[in-house]
Design a protein around this motif. Structure first.
Motif, PDB file in Angstrom:
ATOM      1  N   ALA A   4      20.724  42.014 -17.048  1.00 14.33           N
ATOM      2  CA  ALA A   4      22.024  41.901 -16.383  1.00 14.33           C
ATOM      3  C   ALA A   4      22.800  43.209 -16.503  1.00 14.33           C
ATOM      4  O   ALA A   4      23.386  43.696 -15.525  1.00 14.33           O
ATOM      5  CB  ALA A   4      22.821  40.745 -16.980  1.00 14.33           C
ATOM      6  N   VAL A   5      22.800  43.801 -17.683  1.00 16.11           N
ATOM      7  CA  VAL A   5      23.501  45.082 -17.886  1.00 16.11           C
ATOM      8  C   VAL A   5      22.858  46.167 -17.032  1.00 16.11           C
ATOM      9  O   VAL A   5      23.556  46.978 -16.408  1.00 16.11           O
ATOM     10  CB  VAL A   5      23.513  45.472 -19.391  1.00 16.11           C
ATOM     11  CG1 VAL A   5      24.006  46.909 -19.572  1.00 16.11           C
ATOM     12  CG2 VAL A   5      24.380  44.509 -20.185  1.00 16.11           C
ATOM     13  N   ASN A   6      21.525  46.183 -16.959  1.00 12.90           N
ATOM     14  CA  ASN A   6      20.836  47.188 -16.142  1.00 12.90           C
ATOM     15  C   ASN A   6      21.173  47.058 -14.663  1.00 12.90           C
ATOM     16  O   ASN A   6      21.330  48.060 -13.958  1.00 12.90           O
ATOM     17  CB  ASN A   6      19.327  47.116 -16.363  1.00 12.90           C
ATOM     18  CG  ASN A   6      18.913  47.675 -17.712  1.00 12.90           C
ATOM     19  OD1 ASN A   6      19.652  48.454 -18.326  1.00 12.90           O
ATOM     20  ND2 ASN A   6      17.756  47.274 -18.190  1.00 12.90           N
ATOM     21  N   ILE A  33      28.343  39.943 -22.032  1.00  7.44           N
ATOM     22  CA  ILE A  33      27.691  39.039 -21.078  1.00  7.44           C
ATOM     23  C   ILE A  33      28.311  37.653 -21.202  1.00  7.44           C
ATOM     24  O   ILE A  33      28.571  37.175 -22.308  1.00  7.44           O
ATOM     25  CB  ILE A  33      26.173  38.936 -21.352  1.00  7.44           C
ATOM     26  CG1 ILE A  33      25.509  40.305 -21.284  1.00  7.44           C
ATOM     27  CG2 ILE A  33      25.502  37.944 -20.407  1.00  7.44           C
ATOM     28  CD1 ILE A  33      25.471  40.923 -19.918  1.00  7.44           C
ATOM     29  N   LYS A  34      28.532  37.021 -20.059  1.00  6.72           N
ATOM     30  CA  LYS A  34      29.028  35.646 -20.039  1.00  6.72           C
ATOM     31  C   LYS A  34      28.152  34.849 -19.078  1.00  6.72           C
ATOM     32  O   LYS A  34      27.989  35.243 -17.926  1.00  6.72           O
ATOM     33  CB  LYS A  34      30.488  35.628 -19.577  1.00  6.72           C
ATOM     34  CG  LYS A  34      31.149  34.274 -19.652  1.00  6.72           C
ATOM     35  CD  LYS A  34      32.644  34.413 -19.388  1.00  6.72           C
ATOM     36  CE  LYS A  34      33.369  33.146 -19.751  1.00  6.72           C
ATOM     37  NZ  LYS A  34      34.816  33.309 -19.742  1.00  6.72           N
ATOM     38  N   PHE A  54      31.412  41.363 -13.274  1.00  5.03           N
ATOM     39  CA  PHE A  54      30.385  41.780 -12.324  1.00  5.03           C
ATOM     40  C   PHE A  54      29.307  40.699 -12.321  1.00  5.03           C
ATOM     41  O   PHE A  54      28.829  40.294 -13.385  1.00  5.03           O
ATOM     42  CB  PHE A  54      29.791  43.125 -12.748  1.00  5.03           C
ATOM     43  CG  PHE A  54      28.660  43.594 -11.893  1.00  5.03           C
ATOM     44  CD1 PHE A  54      28.905  44.328 -10.742  1.00  5.03           C
ATOM     45  CD2 PHE A  54      27.340  43.306 -12.233  1.00  5.03           C
ATOM     46  CE1 PHE A  54      27.844  44.769  -9.956  1.00  5.03           C
ATOM     47  CE2 PHE A  54      26.287  43.740 -11.450  1.00  5.03           C
ATOM     48  CZ  PHE A  54      26.543  44.476 -10.300  1.00  5.03           C
ATOM     49  N   ILE A  55      28.929  40.226 -11.149  1.00  6.60           N
ATOM     50  CA  ILE A  55      27.951  39.134 -11.060  1.00  6.60           C
ATOM     51  C   ILE A  55      26.538  39.718 -11.023  1.00  6.60           C
ATOM     52  O   ILE A  55      26.149  40.350 -10.048  1.00  6.60           O
ATOM     53  CB  ILE A  55      28.205  38.274  -9.804  1.00  6.60           C
ATOM     54  CG1 ILE A  55      29.632  37.747  -9.794  1.00  6.60           C
ATOM     55  CG2 ILE A  55      27.204  37.117  -9.732  1.00  6.60           C
ATOM     56  CD1 ILE A  55      30.069  37.152  -8.466  1.00  6.60           C
ATOM     57  N   ALA A  56      25.808  39.508 -12.104  1.00  3.56           N
ATOM     58  CA  ALA A  56      24.410  39.968 -12.162  1.00  3.56           C
ATOM     59  C   ALA A  56      23.517  39.001 -11.395  1.00  3.56           C
ATOM     60  O   ALA A  56      22.569  39.401 -10.728  1.00  3.56           O
ATOM     61  CB  ALA A  56      23.940  40.099 -13.600  1.00  3.56           C
ATOM     62  N   ASN A  57      23.812  37.700 -11.501  1.00  5.30           N
ATOM     63  CA  ASN A  57      23.140  36.714 -10.655  1.00  5.30           C
ATOM     64  C   ASN A  57      24.021  35.474 -10.541  1.00  5.30           C
ATOM     65  O   ASN A  57      24.845  35.211 -11.409  1.00  5.30           O
ATOM     66  CB  ASN A  57      21.729  36.374 -11.156  1.00  5.30           C
ATOM     67  CG  ASN A  57      21.743  35.748 -12.518  1.00  5.30           C
ATOM     68  OD1 ASN A  57      22.408  34.755 -12.761  1.00  5.30           O
ATOM     69  ND2 ASN A  57      20.993  36.333 -13.434  1.00  5.30           N
ATOM     70  N   GLY A  58      23.848  34.759  -9.423  1.00  2.92           N
ATOM     71  CA  GLY A  58      24.648  33.564  -9.179  1.00  2.92           C
ATOM     72  C   GLY A  58      25.609  33.739  -8.022  1.00  2.92           C
ATOM     73  O   GLY A  58      25.638  34.778  -7.362  1.00  2.92           O
ATOM     74  N   ALA A  78      28.724  37.009  -4.666  1.00  7.79           N
ATOM     75  CA  ALA A  78      27.356  36.810  -5.166  1.00  7.79           C
ATOM     76  C   ALA A  78      26.902  38.056  -5.918  1.00  7.79           C
ATOM     77  O   ALA A  78      27.710  38.909  -6.269  1.00  7.79           O
ATOM     78  CB  ALA A  78      26.427  36.489  -3.998  1.00  7.79           C
ATOM     79  N   GLU A  79      25.592  38.145  -6.123  1.00 11.22           N
ATOM     80  CA  GLU A  79      25.006  39.232  -6.905  1.00 11.22           C
ATOM     81  C   GLU A  79      25.534  40.605  -6.485  1.00 11.22           C
ATOM     82  O   GLU A  79      25.681  40.874  -5.303  1.00 11.22           O
ATOM     83  CB  GLU A  79      23.478  39.219  -6.741  1.00 11.22           C
ATOM     84  CG  GLU A  79      22.802  38.017  -7.341  1.00 11.22           C
ATOM     85  CD  GLU A  79      22.824  36.753  -6.490  1.00 11.22           C
ATOM     86  OE1 GLU A  79      22.418  35.696  -6.996  1.00 11.22           O
ATOM     87  OE2 GLU A  79      23.231  36.816  -5.317  1.00 11.22           O
ATOM     88  N   THR A  80      25.797  41.432  -7.468  1.00 12.16           N
ATOM     89  CA  THR A  80      26.298  42.818  -7.367  1.00 12.16           C
ATOM     90  C   THR A  80      27.725  42.912  -6.831  1.00 12.16           C
ATOM     91  O   THR A  80      28.151  43.963  -6.376  1.00 12.16           O
ATOM     92  CB  THR A  80      25.362  43.748  -6.547  1.00 12.16           C
ATOM     93  OG1 THR A  80      25.417  43.409  -5.174  1.00 12.16           O
ATOM     94  CG2 THR A  80      23.932  43.711  -7.070  1.00 12.16           C
TER      95      THR A  80
END
Length: 196
Positions: A4-6, A33-34, A54-58, A78-80
């Motif tokens: 997620a951080v990457n 991270i949450k 920041f949405i890494a996924n979802g 959504a993502e990014t």
């Protein structure tokens, strides 16, 4: 968690490629991270947003409740993308909006104080912040103008073209709320377009 951080760091680097690995590592050291389940809230109306998300996924939606008690969707993210009520975050005032997960979501978060600290460390991060703020402003302006200058059918067509990846991920009731139309109107618009 590392993935997620990457994802976030790649997004930052895509906007500001001149950032060094050391600067990105410094930035990463301040991130948390949450993870939230479907229907959980990233932000609830009446509370101050304490961290950028920041949405890494979802997938999440932003909404408010009108005077009649109806939920009015104002955005899907959504993502990014960022799940943020920017005004609440920057001004440190309670938000009028809630941000709720439509799917399980992973957020990479940065607190207000850490963001200010990062800005002081590098002018490149200040540039990144300015570019993100400009993007938020452009989207808000486009949203306002869609209700001034477009018909409901044009808003629907714009959504189906520009947010194609979200089309099958949001419910019809949330979509109708976002477009500012009744469900019967959406059905009529879809039938009309199907026969063209």
């Amino acid at each position: 968690m590392v993935a997620a951080v990457n994802i976030y760091l790649e997004s930052v680097k895509a906007i500001c490629p001149e950032l060094t690995d050391d600067e990105l590592a410094l930035f990463a050291s301040k991130l948390t991270i949450k993870e939230l389940k479907k229907k959980e809230f990233f932000l609830e109306a009446g509370k101050i947003q304490k961290a950028l998300g920041f949405i890494a996924n979802g997938l999440v939606r932003s909404f408010y409740i009108d005077d009649e008690g109806n939920e009015r969707t104002v955005g899907f993210y959504a993502e990014t993308d960022y799940a943020t009520h920017y005004h609440s975050f920057i001004v440190r005032q309670p938000s009028r909006y809630s941000i709720q997960c439509l799917e399980p979501a992973t957020f990479v978060c940065l607190s207000f104080d850490d963001l200010q600290w990062i800005y002081r460390q590098s002018p490149q991060f200040e540039r990144y912040g300015r570019l993100i703020a400009e993007e938020v402003l452009k989207r808000q302006q486009a949203r306002i103008e869609s209700f001034i200058f477009q018909t409901s059918e044009e808003r629907y067509l714009d959504f189906s073209r520009n947010k194609k990846s979200l089309f099958n991920r949001v419910s019809l009731s949330h979509l109708c709320s976002y477009l500012g139309i009744e469900r019967q109107s959406l059905t009529r618009i879809r039938q009309k377009l199907a026969h063209q």
